[in-house]
Scaffold this motif. Structure first.
Motif, mmCIF file in Angstrom:
data_model
loop_
_atom_site.group_PDB
_atom_site.id
_atom_site.type_symbol
_atom_site.label_atom_id
_atom_site.label_comp_id
_atom_site.label_asym_id
_atom_site.label_seq_id
_atom_site.Cartn_x
_atom_site.Cartn_y
_atom_site.Cartn_z
ATOM 1 N N ARG A 1 -7.872 -6.859 -1.341
ATOM 2 C CA ARG A 1 -7.684 -5.444 -1.704
ATOM 3 C C ARG A 1 -8.727 -5.018 -2.719
ATOM 4 N NH1 ARG A 1 -2.231 -3.691 -3.133
ATOM 5 N NH2 ARG A 1 -3.314 -1.744 -3.386
ATOM 6 N N GLU B 1 0.825 -1.196 0.000
ATOM 7 C CA GLU B 1 0.000 0.000 0.000
ATOM 8 C C GLU B 1 0.865 1.254 0.000
ATOM 9 O OE1 GLU B 1 -1.155 0.525 4.653
ATOM 10 O OE2 GLU B 1 -1.664 -1.403 3.728
ATOM 11 N N THR C 1 -10.044 4.788 0.578
ATOM 12 C CA THR C 1 -9.301 3.830 -0.252
ATOM 13 C C THR C 1 -7.864 4.289 -0.395
ATOM 14 O OG1 THR C 1 -9.712 4.946 -2.361
ATOM 15 C CG2 THR C 1 -11.397 3.386 -1.589
ATOM 16 N N ASP C 2 -7.056 3.383 -0.939
ATOM 17 C CA ASP C 2 -5.704 3.765 -1.333
ATOM 18 C C ASP C 2 -5.810 4.568 -2.628
ATOM 19 O OD1 ASP C 2 -2.961 4.000 -1.395
ATOM 20 O OD2 ASP C 2 -2.566 1.848 -1.269
ATOM 21 N N TYR D 1 -2.380 5.771 2.111
ATOM 22 C CA TYR D 1 -3.432 4.927 2.679
ATOM 23 C C TYR D 1 -3.480 5.064 4.206
ATOM 24 C CZ TYR D 1 -6.346 0.627 2.824
ATOM 25 O OH TYR D 1 -7.344 -0.304 2.991
ATOM 26 N N THR E 1 -6.881 -11.674 -4.174
ATOM 27 C CA THR E 1 -8.323 -11.697 -4.374
ATOM 28 C C THR E 1 -9.017 -11.685 -3.005
ATOM 29 O OG1 THR E 1 -8.078 -12.976 -6.399
ATOM 30 C CG2 THR E 1 -10.265 -12.921 -5.391
ATOM 31 N N SER F 1 -8.334 0.874 -4.259
ATOM 32 C CA SER F 1 -8.496 -0.406 -3.564
ATOM 33 C C SER F 1 -8.405 -0.210 -2.052
ATOM 34 C CB SER F 1 -7.422 -1.394 -4.025
ATOM 35 O OG SER F 1 -6.149 -1.003 -3.543
ATOM 36 N N ARG F 2 -8.715 -1.275 -1.313
ATOM 37 C CA ARG F 2 -8.607 -1.257 0.147
ATOM 38 C C ARG F 2 -7.782 -2.462 0.599
ATOM 39 N NH1 ARG F 2 -14.365 0.242 -0.157
ATOM 40 N NH2 ARG F 2 -14.516 2.475 0.328
ATOM 41 N N PRO F 3 -6.462 -2.406 0.453
ATOM 42 C CA PRO F 3 -5.636 -3.554 0.859
ATOM 43 C C PRO F 3 -5.750 -3.832 2.353
ATOM 44 C CG PRO F 3 -4.281 -1.644 0.297
ATOM 45 C CD PRO F 3 -5.661 -1.317 -0.124
ATOM 46 N N ASP G 1 -5.129 3.917 -5.581
ATOM 47 C CA ASP G 1 -5.611 3.190 -6.756
ATOM 48 C C ASP G 1 -7.071 2.765 -6.618
ATOM 49 O OD1 ASP G 1 -5.462 1.196 -4.896
ATOM 50 O OD2 ASP G 1 -4.112 -0.102 -6.036
#
Length: 335
Positions: free
Chosen positions: A335, A268, A306-307, A272, A332, A311-313, A309
């Motif tokens: 994130r 990340e 979110t980050d 984030y 899968t 996403s939420r790693p 990008d």
């Protein structure tokens, strides 16, 4: 209190039971944090030169805060980390994000320098609402037992990771508690749960990170009567400047590193964890987290950020369920 005195046990009602789960109802989406959510708020990011500290400072600036950024590297003067990032660069990024960045060179192992810093903040701002203890900057000898390690290096690690946080809290917290609602974020590596079950590849590193988590727990007891909150917070696999350099990539090309480091897919950006701190800072019910060990991925699920990008790693769940058991890299659902 004399040396033979027994301290009074803290009121257990001041800190949530570690087994309890606070209300995790989502609040309105906070990604990215922009505008004036934290306008008028004053933050000290101690150790904001690079990495998580820089990411936190910038995201607080994006939410409108005034951010004091401290560290040892300024201009041509470098800390023992010998990296090029400076506190002035971080402060400029805070300005560009929409806040006000103020760079102050401070060695947080020197009490007089920290005392002068807090006196300056008090004189210039009249208040301190948020303290982020992110000081680190230590050399680590990985994969060595305590007897194989350099004692000087190991003890220096503890001083930079633990003493600096204690010194900064000693001087900064009297100012912070003058205004109800203050927040202290102790930055560490690993959640309490993960660190309790996992050897962190070095005696001194393991001890340092466990100590910082415990600091947040202790501060929670001491701050609660003053209407303030303390938490420990860890990013996941952070794409710091040093980490990107080690993998031969940039933030724009970080996915290229997955070819030789497959689990890097869960990594990340510093933004984030920065958004995690900003979300905590603007939460009127932040006291629900008092004394808790938190992660950026965990808080993303609660606060909705979110980050960069989108996403939420969730790195710590991934490490526990995928990487550490030796399973093939597959983000899968993570994130």
């Amino acid at each position: 209190m004399g040396p033979s005195s027994t301290p009074e046990a803290p009121d257990s009602s001041l800190v949530p039971d570690s087994s309890s789960v606070p209300d995790s109802s989502p609040v309105p989406d906070s990604s990215p944090l922009t505008g004036s959510d934290l306008a008028g708020r004053v933050a000290l990011v101690a150790g904001g030169t690079r990495g998580a500290g820089r990411g936190i400072a910038v995201q607080l600036g994006a939410a409108g805060a005034t951010v004091y950024v401290t560290g040892r590297t300024t201009g041509s003067e470098r800390s023992e980390m010998d990296r090029p990032e400076t506190i002035e660069e971080t402060a400029a990024l805070v300005d560009a994000a929409g806040g006000r960045g103020i760079a102050v060179q401070v060695d947080h192992l020197v009490p007089d320098q920290v005392s002068a810093l807090v006196a300056r903040i008090s004189g210039e701002q009249g208040a301190l609402h948020l303290l982020v203890n992110d000081i680190w900057g230590a050399e680590i000898e990985w994969n060595r037992s305590v007897w194989e390690s350099s004692l000087d290096t190991g003890l220096r690690t503890l001083r930079l990771a633990v003493d600096t946080h204690a010194i900064t809290s000693h001087f900064a917290l009297p100012l912070l508690i003058e205004t109800p609602g203050g927040l202290v974020v102790e930055m560490t590596d690993g959640t309490d749960e993960y660190n309790a079950a996992t050897y962190r590849v070095s005696f001194f590193y393991d001890l340092a990170k466990a100590a910082v988590n415990r600091m947040a727990f202790a501060l929670a007891h001491e701050l609660a009567p003053h209407g303030a909150t303390a938490v420990a917070l860890t990013p996941g696999w952070l794409r710091s400047e040093a980490m990107l350099q080690a993998h031969g990539v940039t933030e724009a090309t970080w996915r290229d590193a997955i070819a030789h480091a497959p689990h890097f897919a869960i990594s990340e950006s510093p933004a984030y964890v920065g958004r995690a701190v900003a979300a905590l800072a603007r939460d009127p019910e932040v006291a629900r987290w008092n004394g808790r060990s938190l992660s950026s991925g965990q808080l993303a699920q609660v606060y909705g950020f979110t980050d960069e990008d989108g996403s939420r790693p969730d790195a710590w769940r991934y490490l526990t369920e995928v990487q550490d058991p030796g399973l093939p890299a597959d983000v899968t659902g993570y994130r």
